[in-house]
Write an enzyme that holds these catalytic residues in place. Sequence first.
Site, PDB file in Angstrom:
ATOM      1  N   GLY A  40     -61.803  11.327  -7.680  1.00 33.24           N
ATOM      2  CA  GLY A  40     -62.530  11.004  -6.771  1.00 33.24           C
ATOM      3  C   GLY A  40     -63.361   9.772  -6.709  1.00 33.24           C
ATOM      4  N   HIS A  41     -63.883   9.367  -8.126  1.00 41.38           N
ATOM      5  CA  HIS A  41     -64.876   8.335  -8.127  1.00 41.38           C
ATOM      6  C   HIS A  41     -63.991   7.034  -7.900  1.00 41.38           C
ATOM      7  CE1 HIS A  41     -67.519   5.574 -10.147  1.00 41.38           C
ATOM      8  NE2 HIS A  41     -68.527   6.126  -9.557  1.00 41.38           N
ATOM      9  N   GLU A  83     -65.187  22.851  -5.584  1.00 39.59           N
ATOM     10  CA  GLU A  83     -65.538  22.923  -6.672  1.00 39.59           C
ATOM     11  C   GLU A  83     -66.979  23.499  -6.799  1.00 39.59           C
ATOM     12  OE1 GLU A  83     -65.501  19.250  -8.409  1.00 39.59           O
ATOM     13  OE2 GLU A  83     -63.646  18.782  -8.427  1.00 39.59           O
ATOM     14  N   ASP A  91     -66.751  13.522  -2.687  1.00 41.38           N
ATOM     15  CA  ASP A  91     -68.192  13.769  -3.147  1.00 41.38           C
ATOM     16  C   ASP A  91     -68.753  12.367  -3.120  1.00 41.38           C
ATOM     17  OD1 ASP A  91     -67.467  16.472  -3.776  1.00 41.38           O
ATOM     18  OD2 ASP A  91     -67.959  16.096  -6.067  1.00 41.38           O
ATOM     19  N   HIS A  92     -68.197  11.365  -3.540  1.00 43.86           N
ATOM     20  CA  HIS A  92     -69.235  10.135  -3.605  1.00 43.86           C
ATOM     21  C   HIS A  92     -69.397   9.435  -2.273  1.00 43.86           C
ATOM     22  CE1 HIS A  92     -70.030  11.091  -7.523  1.00 43.86           C
ATOM     23  NE2 HIS A  92     -68.834  11.106  -7.801  1.00 43.86           N
ATOM     24  N   THR A 135     -72.472  13.673 -14.256  1.00 37.06           N
ATOM     25  CA  THR A 135     -71.119  14.137 -13.564  1.00 37.06           C
ATOM     26  C   THR A 135     -70.919  15.286 -14.514  1.00 37.06           C
ATOM     27  OG1 THR A 135     -68.928  13.626 -12.935  1.00 37.06           O
ATOM     28  CG2 THR A 135     -69.562  12.830 -14.693  1.00 37.06           C
ATOM     29  N   HIS A 176     -75.055  15.478  -3.711  1.00 36.51           N
ATOM     30  CA  HIS A 176     -74.077  14.896  -2.726  1.00 36.51           C
ATOM     31  C   HIS A 176     -73.643  15.554  -1.332  1.00 36.51           C
ATOM     32  CE1 HIS A 176     -71.480  16.273  -5.446  1.00 36.51           C
ATOM     33  NE2 HIS A 176     -71.527  15.418  -6.550  1.00 36.51           N
ATOM     34  N   GLY A 233     -62.070  11.214 -14.039  1.00 36.62           N
ATOM     35  CA  GLY A 233     -62.062   9.737 -14.601  1.00 36.62           C
ATOM     36  C   GLY A 233     -60.804   9.048 -14.425  1.00 36.62           C
ATOM     37  N   ARG A 246     -79.596   7.112   1.678  1.00 36.64           N
ATOM     38  CA  ARG A 246     -80.639   7.006   2.703  1.00 36.64           C
ATOM     39  C   ARG A 246     -80.906   8.246   3.440  1.00 36.64           C
ATOM     40  NH1 ARG A 246     -81.041   1.194   3.868  1.00 36.64           N
ATOM     41  NH2 ARG A 246     -81.217   0.585   1.873  1.00 36.64           N
TER      42      ARG A 246
HETATM   43  N1  PXP Z   1     -62.088  17.653 -11.221  1.00 36.14           N
HETATM   44  C1  PXP Z   1     -63.309  18.295 -11.494  1.00 36.14           C
HETATM   45  C2  PXP Z   1     -63.221  19.516 -11.526  1.00 36.14           C
HETATM   46  C3  PXP Z   1     -64.463  17.826 -11.234  1.00 36.14           C
HETATM   47  O1  PXP Z   1     -65.873  18.200 -11.366  1.00 36.14           O
HETATM   48  C4  PXP Z   1     -64.532  16.085 -10.654  1.00 36.14           C
HETATM   49  C5  PXP Z   1     -65.561  15.488 -10.669  1.00 36.14           C
HETATM   50  O2  PXP Z   1     -66.270  15.758  -9.557  1.00 36.14           O
HETATM   51  C6  PXP Z   1     -63.076  15.565 -10.624  1.00 36.14           C
HETATM   52  C7  PXP Z   1     -62.167  16.361 -10.849  1.00 36.14           C
HETATM   53  C8  PXP Z   1     -62.988  14.160 -10.224  1.00 36.14           C
HETATM   54  O3  PXP Z   1     -63.351  13.274 -11.097  1.00 36.14           O
HETATM   55  P1  PXP Z   1     -63.559  11.855 -10.793  1.00 36.14           P
HETATM   56  O4  PXP Z   1     -64.574  11.769  -9.658  1.00 36.14           O
HETATM   57  O5  PXP Z   1     -63.922  11.142 -11.899  1.00 36.14           O
HETATM   58  O6  PXP Z   1     -62.342  11.174 -10.173  1.00 36.14           O
END
Ligand code: PXP
Length: 242
Positions: free
Chosen positions: A212-213, A72, A11-12, A102, A52, A191, A20
């Site tokens: 993800g993040h 998701e 996503d990020h 988030t 995003h 997280g 942009r």
């Molecule tokens: N799992 C779910 C269901 C989420 O909504 C997210 C955040 O979008 C994540 C995992 C991943 O979280 P993070 O980006 O903090 O690793």
Amino acid sequence: MKRQRLYINIDHVATVRQARRGDEPDPVAAALLCEEAGADGITAHLREDRRHIQDVDIERLATEVTTVLNVEMACTDEMLAIAMRLRPHQVTLVPERREEITTEGGLDVSHDVKRLRDGLARLNDAGIRTSLFIAPHRDAIERSRELGAAAVELHTGQYAHCAGDSETLNALQDASRRGASLELSVHAGHGLTVANVAPVAAIPEIEELNIGHSVVSRAIFVGLVEAVRELRRVMDEARASS
Ligand code: PXP
């Protein structure tokens, strides 16, 4: 102990592009790199506000991902229609509030029961693997089972925010055991980082992590391939030594 699946949430990568509103960086290209680095699957959250990931990203991910795609989404008619059309391997239903930064908590599985039950039934009937993103509480797990989910994803946000706190880790361990005893597949995420993932990776019942993040953040310094590999190494070491 069985190898744990690592799904990378891209996503990020799209967040940076949307800063942009251009073409770069491309989250699909990032997904393919994550796969090269050993990711077992790709996760993307198509949010109602499209902050995003965009519809075109999900369309491309659905055809270009070579491992599996976990989408998701909120349990809304719009999102369910997209899932039925694209048929990803897995759909994880998540709560969504426009004002949140988030996904802040798990689904309230005692609320809107009919919507969740019907949504899960439609997805299950279409052969899509279903998962509910919930707090690591026994009652939420039991209700998820009753609602017809194939899997639960345990929200690790509290654990991540209270580094080293044994109570939040115990809650994840206990919820994982309860989920497995009800024959639910158990996933976890939110997280998680190289620094805090090991105790969660060592929980034997947890089959899959969604991260993800921290991967996208780390990639700024070491590149995406190395960021994924670092995580994979820590997860494998944690499982081997537990
Ligand atoms: N799992 C779910 C269901 C989420 O909504 C997210 C955040 O979008 C994540 C995992 C991943 O979280 P993070 O980006 O903090 O690793």
